[in-house]
Motif scaffolding. Structure first.
Motif, PDB file in Angstrom:
ATOM      1  N   SER A 182       9.944 -20.382 -29.729  1.00 26.95           N
ATOM      2  CA  SER A 182      10.026 -20.149 -28.294  1.00 26.95           C
ATOM      3  C   SER A 182      11.090 -21.091 -27.710  1.00 26.95           C
ATOM      4  CB  SER A 182       8.650 -20.409 -27.658  1.00 26.95           C
ATOM      5  OG  SER A 182       8.584 -19.836 -26.392  1.00 26.95           O
ATOM      6  N   TYR A 188       1.867 -19.979 -16.564  1.00 23.19           N
ATOM      7  CA  TYR A 188       2.282 -18.577 -16.498  1.00 23.19           C
ATOM      8  C   TYR A 188       3.015 -18.199 -15.210  1.00 23.19           C
ATOM      9  CZ  TYR A 188       2.248 -13.533 -16.761  1.00 23.19           C
ATOM     10  OH  TYR A 188       2.641 -12.211 -16.772  1.00 23.19           O
ATOM     11  N   TYR A 228       7.492  -7.700 -27.692  1.00 23.77           N
ATOM     12  CA  TYR A 228       7.314  -8.839 -28.590  1.00 23.77           C
ATOM     13  C   TYR A 228       7.044  -8.348 -30.014  1.00 23.77           C
ATOM     14  CZ  TYR A 228       5.803 -13.390 -30.305  1.00 23.77           C
ATOM     15  OH  TYR A 228       5.699 -14.558 -31.024  1.00 23.77           O
ATOM     16  N   SER A 277       4.442 -20.510 -29.487  1.00 22.65           N
ATOM     17  CA  SER A 277       3.931 -19.257 -28.931  1.00 22.65           C
ATOM     18  C   SER A 277       4.713 -18.954 -27.659  1.00 22.65           C
ATOM     19  CB  SER A 277       2.426 -19.359 -28.646  1.00 22.65           C
ATOM     20  OG  SER A 277       2.163 -20.390 -27.715  1.00 22.65           O
ATOM     21  N   SER A 278       4.633 -17.703 -27.208  1.00 20.22           N
ATOM     22  CA  SER A 278       5.399 -17.269 -26.043  1.00 20.22           C
ATOM     23  C   SER A 278       4.514 -16.454 -25.104  1.00 20.22           C
ATOM     24  CB  SER A 278       6.592 -16.415 -26.479  1.00 20.22           C
ATOM     25  OG  SER A 278       7.499 -17.162 -27.262  1.00 20.22           O
ATOM     26  N   TRP A 279       4.542 -16.838 -23.804  1.00 19.23           N
ATOM     27  CA  TRP A 279       3.866 -16.031 -22.795  1.00 19.23           C
ATOM     28  C   TRP A 279       4.466 -14.626 -22.818  1.00 19.23           C
ATOM     29  CZ3 TRP A 279      -0.356 -17.923 -20.747  1.00 19.23           C
ATOM     30  CH2 TRP A 279      -0.478 -19.265 -20.407  1.00 19.23           C
ATOM     31  N   THR A 288       1.517 -10.046 -18.449  1.00 16.86           N
ATOM     32  CA  THR A 288       0.068  -9.922 -18.429  1.00 16.86           C
ATOM     33  C   THR A 288      -0.363  -8.851 -17.439  1.00 16.86           C
ATOM     34  OG1 THR A 288      -0.183 -12.248 -19.037  1.00 16.86           O
ATOM     35  CG2 THR A 288      -2.068 -11.204 -17.964  1.00 16.86           C
ATOM     36  N   TYR A 335      -0.429 -14.486 -24.329  1.00 13.38           N
ATOM     37  CA  TYR A 335       0.688 -15.010 -25.100  1.00 13.38           C
ATOM     38  C   TYR A 335       0.567 -14.525 -26.536  1.00 13.38           C
ATOM     39  CZ  TYR A 335      -2.486 -18.657 -26.880  1.00 13.38           C
ATOM     40  OH  TYR A 335      -3.525 -19.329 -27.471  1.00 13.38           O
ATOM     41  N   CYS A 336       1.682 -14.581 -27.250  1.00 16.01           N
ATOM     42  CA  CYS A 336       1.733 -14.106 -28.632  1.00 16.01           C
ATOM     43  C   CYS A 336       2.380 -15.153 -29.528  1.00 16.01           C
ATOM     44  CB  CYS A 336       2.568 -12.831 -28.736  1.00 16.01           C
ATOM     45  SG  CYS A 336       1.879 -11.382 -27.936  1.00 16.01           S
ATOM     46  N   ASP A 337       2.111 -15.012 -30.824  1.00  8.66           N
ATOM     47  CA  ASP A 337       2.813 -15.783 -31.843  1.00  8.66           C
ATOM     48  C   ASP A 337       2.710 -15.056 -33.169  1.00  8.66           C
ATOM     49  OD1 ASP A 337       0.299 -16.413 -33.015  1.00  8.66           O
ATOM     50  OD2 ASP A 337       0.240 -18.404 -32.106  1.00  8.66           O
ATOM     51  N   ARG A 390       4.502 -23.898 -26.124  1.00  8.63           N
ATOM     52  CA  ARG A 390       4.471 -22.553 -25.541  1.00  8.63           C
ATOM     53  C   ARG A 390       5.523 -22.417 -24.453  1.00  8.63           C
ATOM     54  NH1 ARG A 390      -0.914 -20.882 -23.500  1.00  8.63           N
ATOM     55  NH2 ARG A 390      -1.332 -21.064 -25.713  1.00  8.63           N
ATOM     56  N   PHE A 404       8.457 -18.958 -23.165  1.00  8.17           N
ATOM     57  CA  PHE A 404       8.515 -17.510 -23.024  1.00  8.17           C
ATOM     58  C   PHE A 404       9.849 -17.005 -23.534  1.00  8.17           C
ATOM     59  CE2 PHE A 404      10.563 -18.747 -19.064  1.00  8.17           C
ATOM     60  CZ  PHE A 404      11.535 -17.782 -18.858  1.00  8.17           C
TER      61      PHE A 404
END
Length: 191
Positions: A87, A96, A130, A144-146, A149, A161-163, A183, A185
């Motif tokens: 990230s 966020y 993503y 990880s990245s926001w 949402t 968020y995802c990773d 974290r 984005f």
């Protein structure tokens, strides 16, 4: 890198040339992200949309390493996403959105993902974007990245968020006001 956004939304000729040189070198080094695309066509799009170079430069300046990851045939736009291995460093330790930032009583982060993306002229990746990016190569092995949402989750105070872990993309939830050094984005820009 700092996670503050430049207020000057124009690049000098020297800055434009430096940015385009970096983008071209990255494009040529990572052809697996855009097989069948020609740099000359991307360059022509950039030359015709120089106002978007500032946003690409902000992605670059905050260590996002933007690169072409797609082409929308309906709109003829090239899609640039942040392709840094982790990230982007210049966009970490942020919550966020503004509502989450303002809700914190102590230890507020410097900024938030939604305001930063808006100020940069880019959009946070959706979960689908993503996952598509992760099909090109593996990103966020340690960070990880926001991601965007849905409003029903955000209204309840959460954010997504995802990773990449254990050979898979994971989607998680957290309080939107949380922030971590690992974290940030990833953004997307259409040109």
């Amino acid at each position: 890198m700092t996670n503050k956004i430049s207020n000057k939304k124009e690049l000098s000729l020297e800055q434009r040339e430096e940015l385009i040189g970096a983008l071209k070198a990255r494009f040529e080094k990572n052809m697996h992200r855009h097989e069948g695309f020609e740099w000359a066509e991307v360059q022509a799009k950039l030359d015709a949309n120089i106002e978007k170079l500032w946003s690409l430069n902000e992605m670059e300046r905050t260590d996002g390493e933007p690169d072409v990851v797609g082409h929308d045939k309906k709109t003829s736009e090239y899609i640039f996403n942040d392709c840094s291995a982790e990230s982007p460093k210049g966009r970490r330790s942020i919550c966020y959105d503004r509502e989450a930032l303002e809700s914190r009583k102590k230890h507020k982060p410097e900024n938030n993902a939604i305001d930063m993306a808006t100020a940069m002229g880019i959009e946070l990746l959706t979960e689908e974007q993503y996952r598509a990016l992760q099909k090109l190569e593996t990103f966020d092995r340690k960070t990880s990245s926001w991601v965007q949402t849905p409003s029903d989750i955000r209204e309840l105070g959460g954010a997504l968020y995802c990773d990449w872990r254990f050979g898979h993309v994971f989607l998680y939830h957290n309080g939107a006001d949380s922030y971590y050094g690992a974290r940030g984005f990833r953004g997307s820009l259409r040109i």
